[in-house]
Design a protein around this motif. Structure first.
Motif, PDB file in Angstrom:
ATOM      1  N   GLU A  76       0.755  -1.155  -0.090  1.00  0.00           N
ATOM      2  CA  GLU A  76       0.009  -0.013  -0.018  1.00  0.00           C
ATOM      3  C   GLU A  76       0.812   1.267   0.082  1.00  0.00           C
ATOM      4  N   SER A  79       1.939   1.792  -3.604  1.00  0.00           N
ATOM      5  CA  SER A  79       0.913   2.175  -4.446  1.00  0.00           C
ATOM      6  C   SER A  79       0.445   3.540  -3.972  1.00  0.00           C
ATOM      7  N   ARG A  80       0.726   4.058  -3.000  1.00  0.00           N
ATOM      8  CA  ARG A  80       0.488   5.296  -2.325  1.00  0.00           C
ATOM      9  C   ARG A  80      -0.837   5.309  -1.681  1.00  0.00           C
ATOM     10  N   SER A  81      -1.514   4.156  -1.847  1.00  0.00           N
ATOM     11  CA  SER A  81      -3.026   4.111  -1.042  1.00  0.00           C
ATOM     12  C   SER A  81      -2.870   4.452   0.252  1.00  0.00           C
ATOM     13  N   PHE A  82      -1.768   4.005   0.813  1.00  0.00           N
ATOM     14  CA  PHE A  82      -1.472   4.102   2.312  1.00  0.00           C
ATOM     15  C   PHE A  82      -1.661   5.773   2.898  1.00  0.00           C
ATOM     16  N   GLU A  83      -1.036   6.584   1.711  1.00  0.00           N
ATOM     17  CA  GLU A  83      -1.422   8.169   1.951  1.00  0.00           C
ATOM     18  C   GLU A  83      -2.815   8.474   2.326  1.00  0.00           C
ATOM     19  N   ARG A  84      -3.636   7.692   1.581  1.00  0.00           N
ATOM     20  CA  ARG A  84      -4.775   8.024   1.916  1.00  0.00           C
ATOM     21  C   ARG A  84      -5.429   7.983   3.156  1.00  0.00           C
ATOM     22  N   LEU A  85      -5.043   6.809   3.842  1.00  0.00           N
ATOM     23  CA  LEU A  85      -5.173   6.470   5.086  1.00  0.00           C
ATOM     24  C   LEU A  85      -4.635   7.319   6.320  1.00  0.00           C
ATOM     25  N   LEU A  86      -3.285   7.881   5.876  1.00  0.00           N
ATOM     26  CA  LEU A  86      -2.719   8.867   6.729  1.00  0.00           C
ATOM     27  C   LEU A  86      -3.222  10.173   6.708  1.00  0.00           C
ATOM     28  N   LEU A  87      -4.009  10.562   5.600  1.00  0.00           N
ATOM     29  CA  LEU A  87      -4.606  11.742   5.486  1.00  0.00           C
ATOM     30  C   LEU A  87      -5.985  11.620   5.993  1.00  0.00           C
ATOM     31  N   ALA A  88      -6.479  10.724   6.514  1.00  0.00           N
ATOM     32  CA  ALA A  88      -7.829  10.394   6.900  1.00  0.00           C
ATOM     33  C   ALA A  88      -8.136  11.082   8.296  1.00  0.00           C
ATOM     34  N   PRO A  89      -9.164  11.729   8.705  1.00  0.00           N
ATOM     35  CA  PRO A  89      -9.054  12.292  10.124  1.00  0.00           C
ATOM     36  C   PRO A  89      -9.293  11.387  11.247  1.00  0.00           C
ATOM     37  N   TRP A 242       7.293   8.547   7.548  1.00  0.00           N
ATOM     38  CA  TRP A 242       6.169   8.541   6.652  1.00  0.00           C
ATOM     39  C   TRP A 242       5.484  10.189   6.827  1.00  0.00           C
ATOM     40  N   ILE A 243       5.418  10.473   7.952  1.00  0.00           N
ATOM     41  CA  ILE A 243       4.975  11.868   7.935  1.00  0.00           C
ATOM     42  C   ILE A 243       6.148  12.728   8.192  1.00  0.00           C
TER      43      ILE A 243
ATOM     44  N   LEU B  52       0.677  15.578   5.677  1.00  0.00           N
ATOM     45  CA  LEU B  52       1.552  14.633   5.323  1.00  0.00           C
ATOM     46  C   LEU B  52       3.065  14.847   5.595  1.00  0.00           C
ATOM     47  N   GLN B  75      -8.160  18.020   8.720  1.00  0.00           N
ATOM     48  CA  GLN B  75      -8.374  17.054   7.829  1.00  0.00           C
ATOM     49  C   GLN B  75      -9.577  16.426   7.552  1.00  0.00           C
ATOM     50  N   ASN B  86      -4.514   7.197  -6.538  1.00  0.00           N
ATOM     51  CA  ASN B  86      -3.946   6.272  -5.452  1.00  0.00           C
ATOM     52  C   ASN B  86      -5.111   5.484  -4.701  1.00  0.00           C
TER      53      ASN B  86
END
Lengths: 244, 321
Positions: A76, A79-89, A242-243, B52, B75, B86
């Motif tokens: 993840e 594929s950078r989909s993990f970023e989506r989770l990191l950006l979630a509130p 990662w951050i 990020l 966020q 992504n």
């Protein structure tokens, strides 16, 4: 409520997308069967199934959980989909708990597959199931958090696999499952006692055959300590790496 | 009213300073463009604004929240569309949207309804059941934008939304951005398509080597650009030779090679074409084309960053590949 929903969604997505895929299910079945067969061949057809169950269960959890989590998170990340989770509130701790819970559940299921097979062949009386379950859960949690630690340290899927083996194979041979710790050279024994699987396997030995050598309470405390330490180190590494 | 306020924002990676103390505000309801060459600090800035990346120093305020201390609150009200699509390859378009909505705590019935609405709005309703990996690049981009607005954010961060996709999809995406903004969403846009920025943005900040070197509204930038007269000559001679020839004969005029065979002459005064034609003719240079260029934002960008747009596009496409 919002947080529970996010947690559940991440868990359900991972179960559906990764853990409940045919290769993982077949791995969960083939792995314990292969181990049992290996012991069977080694013991010239007279295998003590009850005696080997703690080992097979512990290794099923360790091998399934560690690599699965390390690989899915690394995948993840790639594929950078993990970023989506990191950006979630949602907080990083909750996110990582959601990511690891799937692997923990699969690890627990994996552990009981050999028990299911064994129950078809032999009777299993006198087992302390509560202690068995506690042991399996603690091994699964520690292994999952070890997988998380590996995932944060690796940047490629193959790196995660290699790194997993770096931890798993020494643990397999030094945790007392194949060779009793007392039979190991004196200078290696401290290393055995530094490995979390030693305590998990010992808890299972206690519950199945009352043959463990460490107090279950001590094992419980050590494994809880390992879990907290691995999770804390991993989340701190995520914040740092990662951050960035 | 400012919805984003950035003060003295710095981001260092070891010794390297990627962002060097930038200051800017984004007004509620505007489309704010962030333009600059590769490595200028655009994505690092977006990463700091969205959580990020942790700033080395400085202040970020978003919708009244401290954007560093209370990033999780921020966020909730922002949507992010990264420069790469992504979403999850093995999940359908519909499931991807529903999953993204669930991350914001949107209940099942509402998130499914919203996902259906967005699929329809983005002309993806027939592809809702298809896996994301089976989508074309343009479709992937559209679904990624849909995922970014699934929770109706107040601010949408769009990082290169139309790079690498077909003309029609890019046109549709621009229309969607315009519609979103018309409905009150504040847009923070990075793009390397100057025409896109000119068409969509109210204000633009130019960032070069981690510093904002110009920030103005598009109207003022264009007025400034149009104070210059520009003529471009395409010839059969080498551009750098032409440059030397023109400079030696017309001191005080600005000359720049555009391609191997063409140069661009600019001046605040009116440019007479005939003296140049004569000069080229006397030196045996054949003129294929001479055209008056109506200065656009592209000229402002070139002037500020010193980077040719073609080169920038090639760099971006290379990076994407």
């Amino acid at each position: 409520m919002n947080k529970i929903l996010a947690f559940w969604s991440i868990l359900a997505k991972d179960m559906k997308n990764y853990y409940l895929k045919p290769p993982n299910i077949s791995w969960g079945i083939i792995f314990p069967v292969s181990w049992t067969l290996m012991f069977f061949i080694r013991s010239n057809s007279d295998v003590d199934i009850r005696g080997i169950l703690p080992g097979v269960m512990a290794l099923s959890v360790l091998f399934g959980t560690t690599s699965m989590l390390a690989v899915t998170i690394t995948f993840e990340r790639r594929s950078r989909s993990f970023e989506r989770l990191l950006l979630a509130p949602i907080s990083l701790n909750l996110l990582m708990l959601a990511k690891t819970t799937g692997a923990i559940i699969i690890g627990i299921i994996n552990a009981f597959i050999p028990v299911l097979f064994a129950s078809l062949i032999i009777d299993l009386p006198g087992i302390n199931w509560l202690l068995t379950f506690a042991g399996v859960v603690l091994i699964a949690v520690t292994s999952a958090f070890l997988g998380l630690f590996i995932a944060v340290s690796a940047s490629e899927v193959f790196e995660a696999q290699t790194f997993s083996n770096f931890f798993r194979f020494p643990m397999m041979f030094l945790c007392g499952l194949f060779i009793p710790i007392e039979s190991l050279p004196v200078f290696i024994r401290p290393l055995s006692y530094a490995l979390p699987l030693t305590y998990g396997a010992d808890m299972l030995k206690h519950s199945f055959n009352a043959s463990g050598s460490i107090s279950p309470l001590v094992s419980l405390l050590v494994l809880t300590g390992y879990s907290i330490a691995l999770f804390t180190i991993s989340t701190n590494n995520i914040k740092r790496k990662w951050i960035y | 009213m400012n919805i984003i306020e950035v003060k003295n924002l710095v981001k260092s990676f070891g010794e390297f300073k990627a962002v060097k103390g930038i200051n800017f505000n984004v007004k509620k309801g505007e489309v704010f463009g962030f333009l600059g060459p590769n490595g200028a600090g655009k994505t690092t800035t977006i990463n700091m604004l969205t959580g990020l990346a942790a700033p080395t120093s400085g202040e970020i305020t978003i919708a009244g929240y401290d954007g560093i201390k209370h990033i999780k609150k921020v966020q909730r009200i922002i949507g992010i569309v990264p420069d790469e699509s992504n979403l999850y390859d093995d999940m359908s378009g519909f499931d991807n949207l529903v999953f993204c909505a669930s991350l914001y705590g949107i209940k099942k019935g509402i998130r499914e309804k919203r996902a259906k609405e967005l699929l329809k709005q983005f002309s993806l309703d027939n592809a809702g059941k298809r896996t994301f990996k089976a989508y074309s690049k343009g479709m992937k981009r559209k679904l990624t934008i849909a995922a970014g607005i699934i929770h109706n954010p107040e601010i949408l961060f769009l990082d290169e939304p139309t790079t690498g996709i077909d003309v029609e999809s890019a046109r549709q995406i621009r229309k969607m951005i315009k519609n979103l903004n018309d409905n009150g969403t504040t847009i923070f846009l990075t793009t390397h398509y100057i025409e896109e920025a000119e068409r969509l943005c109210h204000r633009i900040g130019f960032i070069v080597e981690g510093k904002i070197i110009k920030l103005s509204n598009v109207h003022d930038l264009l007025i400034e650009a149009r104070q210059e007269n520009i003529v471009e000559f395409d010839t059969d001679s080498n551009g750098s030779n032409l440059e030397k020839l023109v400079i030696s004969n017309f001191p005080g005029i600005t000359v720049k090679s555009v391609t191997d065979h063409s140069i661009r002459i600019s001046s605040r005064n009116r440019i007479e074409i005939m003296p140049f034609m004569k000069l080229f003719d006397n030196n045996g240079i054949k003129i294929n084309e001479a055209k008056v260029i109506r200065p656009s934002l592209e000229e402002v960008f070139i002037k500020i960053t010193g980077i040719e747009i073609d080169k920038l596009h090639k760099e971006k496409e290379g990076k994407k590949k």
